[in-house]
Design a protein around this motif. Structure first.
Motif, PDB file in Angstrom:
ATOM      1  N   VAL A   5     -12.934  43.664   7.081  1.00 41.31           N
ATOM      2  CA  VAL A   5     -13.503  42.845   6.010  1.00 41.31           C
ATOM      3  C   VAL A   5     -14.224  43.720   4.982  1.00 41.31           C
ATOM      4  CG1 VAL A   5     -15.179  41.012   5.503  1.00 41.31           C
ATOM      5  CG2 VAL A   5     -13.727  40.868   7.546  1.00 41.31           C
ATOM      6  N   LEU A   6     -14.057  43.351   3.714  1.00 37.70           N
ATOM      7  CA  LEU A   6     -14.784  43.968   2.603  1.00 37.70           C
ATOM      8  C   LEU A   6     -15.849  43.004   2.091  1.00 37.70           C
ATOM      9  CD1 LEU A   6     -11.804  45.452   0.528  1.00 37.70           C
ATOM     10  CD2 LEU A   6     -13.394  46.712   1.994  1.00 37.70           C
ATOM     11  N   ARG A   7     -17.039  43.542   1.843  1.00 38.66           N
ATOM     12  CA  ARG A   7     -18.120  42.775   1.213  1.00 38.66           C
ATOM     13  C   ARG A   7     -18.727  43.628   0.108  1.00 38.66           C
ATOM     14  NH1 ARG A   7     -19.291  38.122   3.990  1.00 38.66           N
ATOM     15  NH2 ARG A   7     -18.489  38.007   6.140  1.00 38.66           N
ATOM     16  N   GLN A   8     -19.306  42.956  -0.881  1.00 41.31           N
ATOM     17  CA  GLN A   8     -19.775  43.657  -2.073  1.00 41.31           C
ATOM     18  C   GLN A   8     -20.862  44.685  -1.768  1.00 41.31           C
ATOM     19  OE1 GLN A   8     -20.253  39.721  -3.840  1.00 41.31           O
ATOM     20  NE2 GLN A   8     -19.340  40.502  -5.737  1.00 41.31           N
ATOM     21  N   ASN A   9     -21.700  44.416  -0.791  1.00 39.04           N
ATOM     22  CA  ASN A   9     -22.801  45.351  -0.501  1.00 39.04           C
ATOM     23  C   ASN A   9     -22.334  46.596   0.257  1.00 39.04           C
ATOM     24  OD1 ASN A   9     -22.303  44.211   1.987  1.00 39.04           O
ATOM     25  ND2 ASN A   9     -24.426  43.683   2.434  1.00 39.04           N
ATOM     26  N   ARG A  10     -21.020  46.659   0.573  1.00 37.05           N
ATOM     27  CA  ARG A  10     -20.492  47.829   1.269  1.00 37.05           C
ATOM     28  C   ARG A  10     -19.489  48.608   0.437  1.00 37.05           C
ATOM     29  NH1 ARG A  10     -19.941  44.290   6.188  1.00 37.05           N
ATOM     30  NH2 ARG A  10     -17.717  44.120   5.724  1.00 37.05           N
ATOM     31  N   TYR A  11     -19.256  48.233  -0.797  1.00 38.04           N
ATOM     32  CA  TYR A  11     -18.242  48.916  -1.597  1.00 38.04           C
ATOM     33  C   TYR A  11     -18.464  50.430  -1.583  1.00 38.04           C
ATOM     34  CZ  TYR A  11     -16.382  44.644  -3.805  1.00 38.04           C
ATOM     35  OH  TYR A  11     -15.779  43.438  -4.054  1.00 38.04           O
ATOM     36  N   ALA A  13     -16.234  54.365  -0.296  1.00 34.14           N
ATOM     37  CA  ALA A  13     -15.093  54.951   0.403  1.00 34.14           C
ATOM     38  C   ALA A  13     -14.656  54.024   1.537  1.00 34.14           C
ATOM     39  CB  ALA A  13     -15.473  56.320   0.954  1.00 34.14           C
ATOM     40  N   PRO A  14     -13.356  53.994   1.857  1.00 36.37           N
ATOM     41  CA  PRO A  14     -12.867  53.040   2.867  1.00 36.37           C
ATOM     42  C   PRO A  14     -13.609  53.077   4.194  1.00 36.37           C
ATOM     43  CG  PRO A  14     -11.031  54.014   1.706  1.00 36.37           C
ATOM     44  CD  PRO A  14     -12.249  54.733   1.213  1.00 36.37           C
ATOM     45  N   THR A  15     -14.005  54.263   4.666  1.00 39.21           N
ATOM     46  CA  THR A  15     -14.698  54.335   5.955  1.00 39.21           C
ATOM     47  C   THR A  15     -16.077  53.692   5.904  1.00 39.21           C
ATOM     48  OG1 THR A  15     -15.360  56.587   5.329  1.00 39.21           O
ATOM     49  CG2 THR A  15     -13.484  56.360   6.827  1.00 39.21           C
ATOM     50  N   LYS A  16     -16.617  53.522   4.733  1.00 33.51           N
ATOM     51  CA  LYS A  16     -17.894  52.826   4.558  1.00 33.51           C
ATOM     52  C   LYS A  16     -17.689  51.338   4.296  1.00 33.51           C
ATOM     53  CE  LYS A  16     -21.785  52.571   1.263  1.00 33.51           C
ATOM     54  NZ  LYS A  16     -21.452  51.266   0.643  1.00 33.51           N
ATOM     55  N   ALA A  17     -16.638  51.010   3.558  1.00 35.33           N
ATOM     56  CA  ALA A  17     -16.480  49.655   3.045  1.00 35.33           C
ATOM     57  C   ALA A  17     -15.910  48.674   4.051  1.00 35.33           C
ATOM     58  CB  ALA A  17     -15.587  49.684   1.802  1.00 35.33           C
ATOM     59  N   MET A  18     -15.013  49.128   4.926  1.00 40.01           N
ATOM     60  CA  MET A  18     -14.306  48.212   5.824  1.00 40.01           C
ATOM     61  C   MET A  18     -14.987  48.151   7.183  1.00 40.01           C
ATOM     62  SD  MET A  18     -10.261  48.601   5.084  1.00 40.01           S
ATOM     63  CE  MET A  18      -9.596  48.062   3.513  1.00 40.01           C
ATOM     64  N   VAL A  19     -15.267  46.931   7.619  1.00 43.70           N
ATOM     65  CA  VAL A  19     -15.906  46.691   8.911  1.00 43.70           C
ATOM     66  C   VAL A  19     -15.176  45.549   9.606  1.00 43.70           C
ATOM     67  CG1 VAL A  19     -18.017  45.947  10.068  1.00 43.70           C
ATOM     68  CG2 VAL A  19     -18.160  47.496   8.097  1.00 43.70           C
ATOM     69  N   ILE A  20     -14.919  45.705  10.908  1.00 43.92           N
ATOM     70  CA  ILE A  20     -14.272  44.632  11.659  1.00 43.92           C
ATOM     71  C   ILE A  20     -15.266  43.501  11.878  1.00 43.92           C
ATOM     72  CG2 ILE A  20     -13.239  43.976  13.863  1.00 43.92           C
ATOM     73  CD1 ILE A  20     -12.062  46.753  14.069  1.00 43.92           C
ATOM     74  N   GLU A  21     -14.858  42.279  11.496  1.00 41.55           N
ATOM     75  CA  GLU A  21     -15.664  41.086  11.704  1.00 41.55           C
ATOM     76  C   GLU A  21     -14.787  39.987  12.286  1.00 41.55           C
ATOM     77  OE1 GLU A  21     -17.754  39.727   8.250  1.00 41.55           O
ATOM     78  OE2 GLU A  21     -18.264  41.749   7.556  1.00 41.55           O
ATOM     79  N   GLU A  22     -15.434  38.997  12.888  1.00 42.74           N
ATOM     80  CA  GLU A  22     -14.723  37.791  13.301  1.00 42.74           C
ATOM     81  C   GLU A  22     -14.788  36.784  12.167  1.00 42.74           C
ATOM     82  OE1 GLU A  22     -15.418  35.939  17.023  1.00 42.74           O
ATOM     83  OE2 GLU A  22     -15.546  37.829  18.123  1.00 42.74           O
ATOM     84  N   ILE A  23     -13.623  36.343  11.712  1.00 46.60           N
ATOM     85  CA  ILE A  23     -13.501  35.424  10.583  1.00 46.60           C
ATOM     86  C   ILE A  23     -12.660  34.233  11.027  1.00 46.60           C
ATOM     87  CG2 ILE A  23     -12.558  35.163   8.234  1.00 46.60           C
ATOM     88  CD1 ILE A  23     -14.945  36.975   8.235  1.00 46.60           C
ATOM     89  N   LYS A  24     -12.981  33.058  10.527  1.00 47.86           N
ATOM     90  CA  LYS A  24     -12.200  31.864  10.840  1.00 47.86           C
ATOM     91  C   LYS A  24     -10.767  32.028  10.312  1.00 47.86           C
ATOM     92  CE  LYS A  24     -12.099  26.854  10.019  1.00 47.86           C
ATOM     93  NZ  LYS A  24     -10.740  26.825   9.404  1.00 47.86           N
ATOM     94  N   VAL A  25      -9.797  31.670  11.115  1.00 52.41           N
ATOM     95  CA  VAL A  25      -8.408  31.703  10.684  1.00 52.41           C
ATOM     96  C   VAL A  25      -8.255  30.770   9.488  1.00 52.41           C
ATOM     97  CG1 VAL A  25      -6.025  31.174  11.325  1.00 52.41           C
ATOM     98  CG2 VAL A  25      -7.556  32.244  12.993  1.00 52.41           C
ATOM     99  N   PRO A  26      -7.629  31.224   8.403  1.00 52.95           N
ATOM    100  CA  PRO A  26      -7.567  30.391   7.200  1.00 52.95           C
ATOM    101  C   PRO A  26      -6.689  29.156   7.361  1.00 52.95           C
ATOM    102  CG  PRO A  26      -6.188  32.327   6.941  1.00 52.95           C
ATOM    103  CD  PRO A  26      -6.965  32.526   8.211  1.00 52.95           C
ATOM    104  N   ASP A  27      -7.084  28.089   6.696  1.00 48.16           N
ATOM    105  CA  ASP A  27      -6.232  26.901   6.600  1.00 48.16           C
ATOM    106  C   ASP A  27      -5.129  27.173   5.594  1.00 48.16           C
ATOM    107  OD1 ASP A  27      -7.889  25.436   8.372  1.00 48.16           O
ATOM    108  OD2 ASP A  27      -9.254  24.951   6.710  1.00 48.16           O
TER     109      ASP A  27
END
Length: 384
Positions: A5-11, A13-27
């Motif tokens: 997952v990407l969030r604005q407060n983590r923008y 380099a990729p190793t900083k920006a991407m974090v594994i999170e649990e997200i609801k499966v989209p409708d």
């Protein structure tokens, strides 16, 4: 589901920006498909998404009123299994094995309904970059038209890495008449060892052309040569970047041009005196002056990106006096994706898969691309 997952407060380099999170499966909506992702591929637009530059895509989607979400899942290439379909979907069924093409658009757009090319629709979006639900997750949601049959001769990983770069190159090389690759045509390919480059080398050779790949390291030269390309190491030259201010005055114009001539001379040495009829551009700022200069008379520079920057300068005299063409190109339409996929199904073009990593290793693999150290394509194993 688990997602990178990407969030604005983590923008960043990729190793900083991407974090594994649990997200609801989209409708999904009536014209949408939920796909269980088996493997995903990496593309440079995921770096743009991670860094929030040149645009903060989460903010852009909110301003367009296309999303209220405060996160996005990047990723514009994947292979997977159809898990659920919307009520209006007819071209796939649950259990089908598919490859996803990244050309998202609203099927209700009047332009599309009238038969217009979806590439030019005002609703056209790059899936996994201009949408929230890309391929870097256990499930992704796509439009019905994005589903393309998975070639049976490919593994999940091979099927995950070829569509975005391959369909992009296919349109660039074969859809801008009269500048389509013909037997004997020289095609200059920047970044020959990357995803776009490896696809371009194969398609130029398939059409009987002569691919000349530009790379930045000796091992990449050997890699491209193994695919059948002539090669040039850009580190042997030092004229890269936008044209310096004042560099086209009578007493200064030979400073840059004399350096660029050495590069063009090397192309001619490799090809028996021929210059590129087509230049496949995507670095942008660092290479555009050379691309237009090196292109043959009445040739075409076709560009699909600006991975080194967006200030594209050039000496306009070579454009009009030698009747050259600069052509912008953005991905491909649905028909072109299927045409290109048929080439893969027939074995005429093959995915160049050089590495497969785990879901957890995804940010590090994208970091390698960010630092321009990659060769070929990297697949992310997700569904098994």
């Amino acid at each position: 589901m688990h997602a990178q997952v990407l969030r604005q407060n983590r923008y960043g380099a990729p190793t900083k920006a991407m974090v594994i999170e649990e997200i609801k499966v989209p409708d999904i909506g009536p014209d949408e498909v939920l796909v269980g992702v088996m493997a995903a591929g990496l593309n440079y637009n995921s770096i743009w998404a991670s860094t929030g530059f040149p645009m903060d895509m989460i903010q852009v989607m909110q301003l367009r009123k296309e999303s209220t979400l405060d996160f996005m899942i990047a990723g514009s290439d994947c292979s997977g299994i159809v898990y659920k379909i919307g009520s209006n979907v007819t071209n796939v069924k649950v259990g089908d094995e598919v490859v996803i093409q990244a050309g998202w658009f609203d099927s209700d757009d009047p332009w599309v309904k009238k038969g217009g090319d979806p590439v030019f629709s005002v609703t056209a979006r790059a899936w996994g970059y201009e949408t929230n639900w890309g391929s870097f997750a256990q499930f992704c949601k796509v439009k019905e038209a994005q589903c393309v049959p998975k070639p049976k001769n490919l593994s999940w990983e091979e099927a995950a890495v070829y569509m975005l770069s391959g369909a992009t190159v296919y349109r660039m090389l074969f859809k801008y008449d009269p500048h389509v690759v013909k037997p004997g045509d020289v095609v200059l390919i920047w970044g020959g060892a990357g995803g776009l480059g490896t696809m371009a080398i194969q398609m130029v050779k398939m059409a009987g052309g002569v691919p000349v790949a530009v790379v930045n390291a000796a091992d990449k030269e050997a890699f491209c040569a193994s695919l059948g390309a002539l090669t040039i190491n850009r580190n042997d030259y030092d004229h890269w970047g936008p044209l310096p201010p004042g560099s086209l005055q009578p007493d200064t114009q030979e400073l840059w041009r004399s350096k660029a001539k050495k590069f063009v001379k090397r192309i001619a040495e490799l090809t028996g005196g021929k210059l590129p009829r087509i230049v496949l551009e995507h670095p942008g700022e660092s290479t555009m002056p050379t691309s237009l200069f090196a292109c043959d008379r009445d040739g075409m520079v076709v560009t699909c990106a600006g991975t080194t920057g967006y200030l594209a300068t050039f000496d306009v005299r070579y454009l009009w006096l030698q009747r050259k063409r600069i052509q912008g190109s953005h991905f491909a339409n649905v028909d072109e994706c299927h045409e290109f996929n048929n080439l893969v199904m027939d074995g005429k073009v093959k995915p160049v898969l050089t590495e497969t990593v785990s879901f957890e290793q995804l940010p590090g693999a994208l970091q390698v691309m960010y630092e321009n150290r990659h060769k070929g394509n990297t697949a992310i194993r997700i569904g098994y």
